[in-house]
Design an enzyme around this catalytic site. Structure first.
Site, PDB file in Angstrom:
ATOM      1  N   ASP A  18     -16.153  94.173 117.752  1.00 31.14           N
ATOM      2  CA  ASP A  18     -15.628  95.532 117.617  1.00 31.14           C
ATOM      3  C   ASP A  18     -15.106  95.708 116.200  1.00 31.14           C
ATOM      4  O   ASP A  18     -14.779  94.719 115.518  1.00 31.14           O
ATOM      5  CB  ASP A  18     -14.508  95.786 118.629  1.00 31.14           C
ATOM      6  CG  ASP A  18     -14.030  97.239 118.609  1.00 31.14           C
ATOM      7  OD1 ASP A  18     -14.852  98.131 118.334  1.00 31.14           O
ATOM      8  OD2 ASP A  18     -12.839  97.487 118.866  1.00 31.14           O
ATOM      9  N   SER A  19     -15.011  96.960 115.789  1.00 34.23           N
ATOM     10  CA  SER A  19     -14.473  97.238 114.456  1.00 34.23           C
ATOM     11  C   SER A  19     -12.982  96.959 114.396  1.00 34.23           C
ATOM     12  O   SER A  19     -12.416  96.830 113.302  1.00 34.23           O
ATOM     13  CB  SER A  19     -14.737  98.702 114.084  1.00 34.23           C
ATOM     14  OG  SER A  19     -14.145  99.566 115.034  1.00 34.23           O
ATOM     15  N   TYR A  50     -14.374 102.543 112.064  1.00 36.81           N
ATOM     16  CA  TYR A  50     -15.787 102.853 111.846  1.00 36.81           C
ATOM     17  C   TYR A  50     -16.113 104.311 112.184  1.00 36.81           C
ATOM     18  O   TYR A  50     -17.104 104.850 111.716  1.00 36.81           O
ATOM     19  CB  TYR A  50     -16.673 101.965 112.740  1.00 36.81           C
ATOM     20  CG  TYR A  50     -16.915 100.562 112.244  1.00 36.81           C
ATOM     21  CD1 TYR A  50     -16.116  99.966 111.274  1.00 36.81           C
ATOM     22  CD2 TYR A  50     -17.965  99.816 112.768  1.00 36.81           C
ATOM     23  CE1 TYR A  50     -16.355  98.672 110.858  1.00 36.81           C
ATOM     24  CE2 TYR A  50     -18.218  98.516 112.350  1.00 36.81           C
ATOM     25  CZ  TYR A  50     -17.403  97.942 111.398  1.00 36.81           C
ATOM     26  OH  TYR A  50     -17.656  96.662 110.973  1.00 36.81           O
ATOM     27  N   GLY A  51     -15.283 104.927 113.019  1.00 37.46           N
ATOM     28  CA  GLY A  51     -15.614 106.232 113.578  1.00 37.46           C
ATOM     29  C   GLY A  51     -15.835 107.336 112.559  1.00 37.46           C
ATOM     30  O   GLY A  51     -16.568 108.283 112.811  1.00 37.46           O
ATOM     31  N   CYS A  81     -18.085  98.351 120.971  1.00 37.95           N
ATOM     32  CA  CYS A  81     -17.646  99.421 120.076  1.00 37.95           C
ATOM     33  C   CYS A  81     -18.624 100.575 120.242  1.00 37.95           C
ATOM     34  O   CYS A  81     -19.826 100.398 120.043  1.00 37.95           O
ATOM     35  CB  CYS A  81     -17.644  98.917 118.630  1.00 37.95           C
ATOM     36  SG  CYS A  81     -17.314 100.182 117.385  1.00 37.95           S
ATOM     37  N   THR A  83     -18.895 103.343 118.462  1.00 38.09           N
ATOM     38  CA  THR A  83     -19.464 103.801 117.195  1.00 38.09           C
ATOM     39  C   THR A  83     -20.594 102.893 116.750  1.00 38.09           C
ATOM     40  O   THR A  83     -21.660 103.363 116.331  1.00 38.09           O
ATOM     41  CB  THR A  83     -18.370 103.872 116.110  1.00 38.09           C
ATOM     42  OG1 THR A  83     -17.326 104.755 116.544  1.00 38.09           O
ATOM     43  CG2 THR A  83     -18.942 104.392 114.808  1.00 38.09           C
ATOM     44  N   GLU A 166      -3.387 101.997 117.867  1.00 38.27           N
ATOM     45  CA  GLU A 166      -3.310 100.813 117.001  1.00 38.27           C
ATOM     46  C   GLU A 166      -1.951 100.684 116.319  1.00 38.27           C
ATOM     47  O   GLU A 166      -1.607  99.611 115.834  1.00 38.27           O
ATOM     48  CB  GLU A 166      -4.448 100.837 115.983  1.00 38.27           C
ATOM     49  CG  GLU A 166      -5.815 100.696 116.645  1.00 38.27           C
ATOM     50  CD  GLU A 166      -6.851 100.037 115.769  1.00 38.27           C
ATOM     51  OE1 GLU A 166      -6.665 100.021 114.541  1.00 38.27           O
ATOM     52  OE2 GLU A 166      -7.861  99.535 116.324  1.00 38.27           O
ATOM     53  N   CYS A 200     -14.558 105.543 124.144  1.00 37.12           N
ATOM     54  CA  CYS A 200     -13.995 104.673 123.103  1.00 37.12           C
ATOM     55  C   CYS A 200     -13.262 103.552 123.803  1.00 37.12           C
ATOM     56  O   CYS A 200     -12.539 103.791 124.787  1.00 37.12           O
ATOM     57  CB  CYS A 200     -13.039 105.452 122.193  1.00 37.12           C
ATOM     58  SG  CYS A 200     -12.175 104.416 120.983  1.00 37.12           S
ATOM     59  N   THR A 201     -13.418 102.344 123.320  1.00 35.67           N
ATOM     60  CA  THR A 201     -12.847 101.186 124.009  1.00 35.67           C
ATOM     61  C   THR A 201     -11.323 101.118 123.885  1.00 35.67           C
ATOM     62  O   THR A 201     -10.691 100.331 124.593  1.00 35.67           O
ATOM     63  CB  THR A 201     -13.469  99.879 123.473  1.00 35.67           C
ATOM     64  OG1 THR A 201     -13.337  99.840 122.042  1.00 35.67           O
ATOM     65  CG2 THR A 201     -14.942  99.809 123.849  1.00 35.67           C
ATOM     66  N   HIS A 202     -10.726 101.932 123.008  1.00 39.49           N
ATOM     67  CA  HIS A 202      -9.268 102.009 122.938  1.00 39.49           C
ATOM     68  C   HIS A 202      -8.681 102.822 124.095  1.00 39.49           C
ATOM     69  O   HIS A 202      -7.538 102.595 124.509  1.00 39.49           O
ATOM     70  CB  HIS A 202      -8.813 102.687 121.632  1.00 39.49           C
ATOM     71  CG  HIS A 202      -8.935 101.851 120.414  1.00 39.49           C
ATOM     72  ND1 HIS A 202     -10.141 101.450 119.898  1.00 39.49           N
ATOM     73  CD2 HIS A 202      -7.986 101.351 119.569  1.00 39.49           C
ATOM     74  CE1 HIS A 202      -9.936 100.746 118.801  1.00 39.49           C
ATOM     75  NE2 HIS A 202      -8.638 100.667 118.585  1.00 39.49           N
TER      76      HIS A 202
END
Length: 282
Positions: A18-19, A50-51, A81, A83, A166, A200-202
């Site tokens: 992932d980024s 990366y988005g 990820c 993106t 984050e 989105c994985t977040h």
């Protein structure tokens, strides 16, 4: 693209890329589903996010990270990820794998999500909450329409969500404001939506907050369990790849940025203490 290089041929761990940190939500579900395997997690935190980057830049960065995981012995890499899956997966699969090693595989998170969500909607109206890059790529609507041409997809870009998560601000009143704003905008754009994908994985860290704003009849689809079950099914169907994945129930974490920061921030996503290692992509 570099010339074909010699890569390790022995069985190795499954690579998860992932980024940043969001892929940890995917890794957690994969490890729950497939605890016996070895894993390497690589976060390109030095170059996140990366988005907001172009297709060419995301492709270049993703290929560098995939190549590094191959060099570390991974025979199979999951792009955890959205993106990277949207902007780089197809090019890597079609253009680069034949040059790097035609026997290795790189998988993404979009296709499994799309396959699952099509069976869930009753109204045939789906909402997508994702980063600006994933929304602009149009990858989700394109993939959904390959399988379900009668489904209407409405997308909402949520540029503030990842920074809030984050920076560990996702439980704050500021996060409440932005989540409410984006969810209400999505539902206003199509009141017939009965299923919402978290693209989105977040975003699983905001799932409870999102659900609290929705009527009970609207389902929320998070990717972790879907991707984990899809990977388990893939390994069961592709025994030649399954035999190339080692099984010692181990996990190593690598970051292109500060390992202290990564180890600390990863605790937001995982309920365990981790020790990360630094990695250079040169």
């Amino acid at each position: 693209m570099k010339e074909k290089q010699k890569l390790p041929e022995a069985p190795g761990p499954i690579g998860i890329f992932d980024s940043g940190y969001g892929g940890l939500t995917i890794l957690e579900k994969i490890r729950t589903e497939l605890p016996e395997y070895d894993y390497i997690y690589l976060g390109d935190n030095a170059r996140t996010p990366y988005g907001t980057r172009s297709f060419d830049v995301v492709y270049k960065f993703t290929l560098e990270c995939v190549t590094k995981l191959f060099e570390m012995g991974c025979q199979l890499v999951v792009l955890a990820c959205n993106t990277a899956s949207a902007k780089a997966l197809r090019s890597i699969q079609q253009r680069d794998l034949p040059l790097l090693d035609a026997n290795r595989r790189v998988l993404g998170v979009i296709r499994p999500t799309v396959e699952a969500v099509g069976a869930m909607t009753r109204s045939k109206h789906i909402g997508l909450l994702a980063t600006s890059g994933t929304v602009q790529s149009n990858s989700y609507p394109l993939e959904i329409h390959k399988l379900h041409d009668d489904i209407v997809v409405t997308s909402e870009a949520c540029p503030m969500w990842v920074p809030l998560i984050e920076n560990n601000e996702h439980k704050s009143e500021g996060a409440d404001y932005f989540v409410r704003k984006n969810v209400e905008h999505l539902l206003a754009a199509d009141p017939k939506i009965d299923t919402i994908m978290l693209g989105c994985t977040h975003y699983p860290l905001l799932e409870d907050k999102i659900k609290s704003l929705l009527p009970k009849e609207i389902s929320v689809v998070s990717q972790g369990e879907i991707v984990a079950k899809s990977l388990a099914d893939y390994l069961q169907r592709h025994t030649e790849m399954e035999s190339r994945c080692t099984k010692n129930a181990s996990i190593r974490y690598f970051s292109t940025e500060s390992v202290e920061k990564f180890s600390s921030s990863a605790s937001v996503f995982l309920n365990e203490k981790i020790v990360a290692e630094h990695i250079d992509l040169e």
